[in-house]
Scaffold this motif. Structure first.
Motif, mmCIF file in Angstrom:
data_model
loop_
_atom_site.group_PDB
_atom_site.id
_atom_site.type_symbol
_atom_site.label_atom_id
_atom_site.label_comp_id
_atom_site.label_asym_id
_atom_site.label_seq_id
_atom_site.Cartn_x
_atom_site.Cartn_y
_atom_site.Cartn_z
ATOM 1 N N HIS A 74 24.332 43.733 27.849
ATOM 2 C CA HIS A 74 23.233 44.605 28.251
ATOM 3 C C HIS A 74 23.257 45.020 29.721
ATOM 4 O O HIS A 74 22.841 46.122 30.052
ATOM 5 C CB HIS A 74 21.899 43.922 27.939
ATOM 6 N N LEU A 75 23.749 44.146 30.595
ATOM 7 C CA LEU A 75 23.797 44.511 32.006
ATOM 8 C C LEU A 75 24.972 45.437 32.297
ATOM 9 O O LEU A 75 24.871 46.354 33.112
ATOM 10 C CB LEU A 75 23.892 43.245 32.861
ATOM 11 N N GLU A 109 9.017 46.676 24.995
ATOM 12 C CA GLU A 109 9.559 45.928 23.863
ATOM 13 C C GLU A 109 11.064 46.142 23.908
ATOM 14 O O GLU A 109 11.534 47.250 23.671
ATOM 15 C CB GLU A 109 9.011 46.420 22.521
ATOM 16 N N PRO A 110 11.832 45.112 24.244
ATOM 17 C CA PRO A 110 13.277 45.307 24.403
ATOM 18 C C PRO A 110 13.891 45.994 23.188
ATOM 19 O O PRO A 110 13.507 45.724 22.047
ATOM 20 C CB PRO A 110 13.798 43.872 24.554
ATOM 21 N N TYR A 111 14.825 46.882 23.448
ATOM 22 C CA TYR A 111 15.423 47.648 22.353
ATOM 23 C C TYR A 111 16.098 46.732 21.336
ATOM 24 O O TYR A 111 16.183 47.057 20.161
ATOM 25 C CB TYR A 111 16.405 48.691 22.899
ATOM 26 N N TRP A 112 16.555 45.557 21.765
ATOM 27 C CA TRP A 112 17.225 44.661 20.829
ATOM 28 C C TRP A 112 16.220 43.907 19.936
ATOM 29 O O TRP A 112 16.619 43.280 18.970
ATOM 30 C CB TRP A 112 18.109 43.663 21.576
ATOM 31 N N ASP A 113 14.908 43.958 20.282
ATOM 32 C CA ASP A 113 13.889 43.279 19.475
ATOM 33 C C ASP A 113 13.229 44.200 18.454
ATOM 34 O O ASP A 113 12.477 43.722 17.594
ATOM 35 C CB ASP A 113 12.794 42.714 20.381
ATOM 36 N N GLN A 114 13.473 45.484 18.550
ATOM 37 C CA GLN A 114 12.754 46.425 17.699
ATOM 38 C C GLN A 114 13.090 46.181 16.224
ATOM 39 O O GLN A 114 14.246 46.081 15.838
ATOM 40 C CB GLN A 114 13.086 47.855 18.109
ATOM 41 N N GLY A 115 12.038 46.079 15.425
ATOM 42 C CA GLY A 115 12.201 45.846 14.003
ATOM 43 C C GLY A 115 12.256 44.387 13.601
ATOM 44 O O GLY A 115 12.293 44.070 12.411
ATOM 45 N N LEU A 116 12.251 43.457 14.570
ATOM 46 C CA LEU A 116 12.334 42.045 14.240
ATOM 47 C C LEU A 116 10.964 41.414 13.991
ATOM 48 O O LEU A 116 10.876 40.289 13.496
ATOM 49 C CB LEU A 116 13.066 41.271 15.341
ATOM 50 N N GLU A 124 13.112 49.696 33.022
ATOM 51 C CA GLU A 124 12.824 50.877 32.213
ATOM 52 C C GLU A 124 13.826 51.011 31.073
ATOM 53 O O GLU A 124 13.476 51.402 29.947
ATOM 54 C CB GLU A 124 12.848 52.130 33.092
ATOM 55 N N ARG A 125 15.083 50.694 31.334
ATOM 56 C CA ARG A 125 16.121 50.818 30.311
ATOM 57 C C ARG A 125 15.895 49.831 29.166
ATOM 58 O O ARG A 125 16.101 50.152 27.999
ATOM 59 C CB ARG A 125 17.497 50.584 30.949
ATOM 60 N N ILE A 126 15.471 48.606 29.518
ATOM 61 C CA ILE A 126 15.206 47.596 28.498
ATOM 62 C C ILE A 126 13.963 47.957 27.690
ATOM 63 O O ILE A 126 13.941 47.852 26.467
ATOM 64 C CB ILE A 126 15.045 46.207 29.147
ATOM 65 N N ALA A 156 10.158 36.310 41.867
ATOM 66 C CA ALA A 156 10.583 36.685 40.523
ATOM 67 C C ALA A 156 9.797 37.891 40.019
ATOM 68 O O ALA A 156 8.604 38.026 40.292
ATOM 69 C CB ALA A 156 10.409 35.515 39.560
ATOM 70 N N ARG A 157 10.483 38.744 39.269
ATOM 71 C CA ARG A 157 9.836 39.840 38.543
ATOM 72 C C ARG A 157 10.234 39.737 37.072
ATOM 73 O O ARG A 157 11.418 39.729 36.744
ATOM 74 C CB ARG A 157 10.252 41.206 39.097
ATOM 75 N N ARG A 158 9.252 39.674 36.198
ATOM 76 C CA ARG A 158 9.515 39.581 34.767
ATOM 77 C C ARG A 158 9.978 40.936 34.242
ATOM 78 O O ARG A 158 9.308 41.946 34.423
ATOM 79 C CB ARG A 158 8.254 39.141 34.025
ATOM 80 N N LEU A 159 11.141 40.951 33.579
ATOM 81 C CA LEU A 159 11.690 42.190 33.052
ATOM 82 C C LEU A 159 11.408 42.359 31.562
ATOM 83 O O LEU A 159 11.167 43.475 31.096
ATOM 84 C CB LEU A 159 13.210 42.231 33.272
ATOM 85 N N ALA A 160 11.473 41.258 30.800
ATOM 86 C CA ALA A 160 11.340 41.369 29.348
ATOM 87 C C ALA A 160 11.118 39.991 28.755
ATOM 88 O O ALA A 160 11.494 38.976 29.354
ATOM 89 C CB ALA A 160 12.603 41.984 28.740
#
Length: 309
Positions: free
Chosen positions: A100-101, A289-296, A284-286, A149-153
């Motif tokens: 992802h990075l 709701e992270p794109y990898w979590d969508q539908g789970l 913003e890219r993530i 720290a900044r929470r990203l996802a």
């Protein structure tokens, strides 16, 4: 002044030299020149360690403030240009970075051709200040520290296996039934042989066993895809595979622990425009709701959170 501040941060001429892109002798000489100009010793030097003198402690605060003001002035001036410049130094965990990075960095670099990026991939928590890193990505519980720290996802973990494995061995109906299955275990966790599930409103550790134990998520994933058992992995590793049907969620009705992905920064270092803008770009890219979590179909839990299994 910059040589002194970086040396004080890292408590090492060698680490300060790496951060500044200079030789150790040059950094040491610049600090000596500053001491000569001020007429006072700022750093006590021994063969084992460096430490600030009383005068050095007093001078450090003003020097840090002066460097921040200089950096802010430079940033205001460069805003009139169109390109980010300088070097962005990032430390990140291996599996997350490759999946992802990596594409995010390539896209960011394409948008800013004058920017240099130095990234170190390591699942261990590197010393940001001593290593001179501008930022790091950290996954899971953050230990108490002076880092900002900044929470990203969010970071969900998912219990999963292949349909082939489940066809051969059956799917566990409750977490306790995992003890009768082959599990692929992550040795980097506090208890590799214990996974936590939310059962009747409480986090309950469930004992698991398996023939493969490793500290690398990609190796675990390969073993599970080859049908060697059930595992529990972050959704950023398995979300897309579940969406593709290559993996199947197991025990989806029993929540597992949730942590977060954070960007962390050294506390005394000015947050340069390249660091701030890349962090905003990545968040913003993530997505919220992270794109990898969508539908789970993850749902929030109301009990306390803990370290990732």
């Amino acid at each position: 002044m910059q040589a002194f501040v970086r040396t004080a941060e890292a408590q090492s001429f060698t680490a300060a030299a790496q951060r500044l892109g200079l030789s150790k002798s040059i950094v040491s000489q610049r600090v000596a020149d500053l001491e000569a100009r001020l007429g006072v010793r700022l750093i006590n030097r021994t063969t084992r360690r460096l430490s600030l003198t009383e005068a050095g402690i007093g001078f450090l605060e003003g020097a840090e403030r002066a460097l921040v003001e200089a950096a802010e002035a430079e940033e205001r001036a460069t805003r009139h240009g169109t390109e980010l410049r300088g070097m962005l130094r990032i430390a990140a965990p291996l599996s997350f970075a490759l999946l992802h990075l990596q594409p995010a960095i390539f896209e960011f670099m394409a948008a800013h051709p004058s920017l240099e990026v130095h990234i170190d991939l390591d699942d261990r928590h590197l010393d940001l200040i001593g290593g001179g890193w501008d930022m790091a990505l950290r996954i899971g519980r953050l230990p108490d520290s002076s880092l900002i720290a900044r929470r990203l996802a969010p970071c969900h973990v998912v219990c999963c296996a292949t349909q082939d494995y489940l066809d051969r061995h059956g799917a566990p109906a409750r977490p306790e039934e995992l003890e009768h299955h082959d599990c692929v275990l992550y040795s980097g966790s506090h208890r590799a042989d214990s996974w936590s599930f939310l059962i009747d409103g409480e986090w309950v550790p469930v004992n698991v066993r398996g023939r493969l134990l490793t500290n690398n998520g990609d190796l675990i994933l390969g073993a599970v895809l080859a049908g060697h058992g059930i595992t529990i992995l972050p959704s950023f590793l398995v979300g897309c595979l579940i969406a593709q049907g290559r993996l199947v969620r197991v025990l989806a009705d029993w929540p597992t622990r949730e942590e977060a992905i954070h960007a962390v920064y050294p506390p005394t270092r000015h947050l340069a425009a390249r660091v701030r803008l890349f962090t905003e770009f990545l968040a913003e890219r993530i997505g919220k709701e992270p794109y990898w979590d969508q539908g789970l179909g993850f749902r929030e839990t109301t009990v306390g959170r803990g370290a990732l299994p």
